[in-house]
Design an enzyme around this catalytic site. Structure first.
Site, PDB file in Angstrom:
ATOM      1  NE  ARG A   1      10.560  -5.582  10.086  1.00 16.98           N
ATOM      2  CZ  ARG A   1       9.615  -4.768   9.637  1.00 16.98           C
ATOM      3  NH1 ARG A   1       8.344  -5.157   9.637  1.00 16.98           N
ATOM      4  NH2 ARG A   1       9.914  -3.567   9.166  1.00 16.98           N
TER       5      ARG A   1
ATOM      6  CG  HIS B   1       5.304   0.935   2.326  1.00 18.62           C
ATOM      7  ND1 HIS B   1       4.702   2.071   1.834  1.00 18.62           N
ATOM      8  CD2 HIS B   1       4.834   0.802   3.596  1.00 18.62           C
ATOM      9  CE1 HIS B   1       3.919   2.602   2.747  1.00 18.62           C
ATOM     10  NE2 HIS B   1       3.982   1.842   3.836  1.00 18.62           N
TER      11      HIS B   1
ATOM     12  CG  HIS C   1      -0.137   0.200   2.519  1.00 17.70           C
ATOM     13  ND1 HIS C   1       0.676  -0.788   3.043  1.00 17.70           N
ATOM     14  CD2 HIS C   1      -0.020   1.264   3.372  1.00 17.70           C
ATOM     15  CE1 HIS C   1       1.241  -0.352   4.159  1.00 17.70           C
ATOM     16  NE2 HIS C   1       0.848   0.895   4.380  1.00 17.70           N
TER      17      HIS C   1
ATOM     18  CG  ASP D   1       2.408   5.235   4.652  1.00 25.54           C
ATOM     19  OD1 ASP D   1       1.829   4.140   4.776  1.00 25.54           O
ATOM     20  OD2 ASP D   1       3.570   5.445   5.054  1.00 25.54           O
TER      21      ASP D   1
END
Length: 369
Positions: A297, A287, A229, A231
């Site tokens: 993570r 990203h 997507h 931002d």
């Protein structure tokens, strides 16, 4: 710790720790349609993620080149203390390690912008992501987090104190980076001051913090931590742990570039509204976040954007003699466009683009108003 029976049936909760396989609800097709390359090469290599050092006298030029070519870069020399970043990561890890029953007290319900649960964009997709998240507004941090810690004990006070300190540092950093972006567009120091005096972009920018936990996965080739997507806002700072997982999409040829995990560095992503504000001279970046079999993570996204009532359109100073490429739009209006784009497969930015003829009749809107 086993999942309580009432939570095992809750559609808002999935016990990643207990998972021995990736269920169909979390299996994504097409994850390997494009190759993945390492972005940790030396500067000048085609897939080396740009690094901007804010201490460099030519930092504005580096910001501009990275924003034009990549829409993202690694930021170092930013002045945020490393020990604070370590404490932030530890606080996030502790929060996601809370028992499921406690985290579910703060679950984000449909229509809510803050709370615990899947990433906000997950509602647009039929598959689930291999992650947990928590979203809150720094302006309402203590009230938002009372949902998670209703007794406001030591853990609550410690978490709030760390996040408030981080917010203060990041908000000041955002103002400095915004100035570098404007200088990179070609504005002089006087023009930057005039733009801020007239439009108060820095003064009115709002912040949202989204915390992510990506658990280790029994079959990472089938799962996805966060769908690809862009931002939506102006720009985003991403603080990621030393486990790589953030990937940027690049064309020519199409490929995913893994952002290296550099101690003390932050990733900066250009958002859609900043692409509009700069008339496309700086572009947003697709990203995603991938998962792995060996390690959890953690990441934190610090999102900057305009107030909800403000219309964003190309800055006059960014036009450089070219017509406006986008119409004026508020952030909520643009989110409505993005929702349509997600459901139809269209480009949200193309949906707010305007033709040359339209631009000639729309010059009065070419401001942040």
């Amino acid at each position: 710790m086993p999942t309580p029976a009432h939570l095992s049936k809750d559609p808002h909760y999935f016990d990643f720790r207990a998972a021995r396989r990736v269920p169909e609800t979390h299996a994504w097709p097409g994850l390997h349609d494009h190759p993945v390359v390492d972005g940790s090469g030396a500067g000048g290599e085609p897939d080396a993620v740009p690094v901007v050092d804010m201490r460099d006298p030519f930092a504005a030029e580096a910001v501009g080149l990275a924003a034009q070519d990549w829409g993202a870069f690694l930021l170092v020399g930013h002045g945020v203390p490393l020990d604070l970043l370590v404490r932030v990561e530890a606080a996030i890890a502790g929060m996601f390690a809370l028992p499921a029953s406690e985290k579910m007290r703060a679950v984000r319900r449909p229509g809510d912008s803050c709370g615990y649960g899947s990433p906000p964009i997950s509602s647009f997709f039929s598959k689930c992501m291999w992650s947990e998240g928590y979203t809150f507004s720094p302006a309402n941090l203590r009230s938002d987090l009372r949902k998670l810690w209703p007794k406001a004990g030591h853990d609550y006070r410690h978490f709030c104190a760390v996040m408030e300190e981080f917010h203060r540092e990041m908000r000041a950093l955002a103002d400095k980076l915004l100035e570098l972006f404007l200088v990179a567009l070609g504005l002089t120091g006087e023009q930057v001051a005039a733009v801020e005096s007239e439009q108060k972009i820095a003064e009115t920018m709002t912040a949202t913090m989204h915390l992510n936990w990506y658990p280790k996965c029994p079959d990472p080739k089938r799962a996805l931590g966060l769908i690809a997507h862009t931002d939506s806002g102006f720009f985003t700072f991403v603080l990621q742990s030393l486990v790589p997982g953030l990937q940027l999409f690049r064309h020519g040829p199409d490929r995913w570039v893994t952002v290296p995990a550099v101690p003390g560095a932050m990733v900066v992503n250009v958002g859609d509204l900043f692409q509009i504000l700069t008339n496309g001279r700086f572009h947003s970046v697709y990203h995603r976040a991938v998962v792995n079999r060996e390690s959890d993570r953690i990441s934190l996204g610090y999102f900057l954007g305009p107030p909800a009532h403000v219309k964003v359109a190309p800055l006059r100073e960014a036009l450089a003699g070219t017509p406006a490429a986008y119409r004026a739009v508020t952030w909520p209006e643009y989110m409505g466009v993005r929702k349509k784009a997600f459901t139809t497969g269209a480009s949200a930015l193309k949906m707010v683009a305007i033709s040359t003829d339209d631009a000639a009749n729309d010059t009065d809107d070419l401001i942040l108003s």
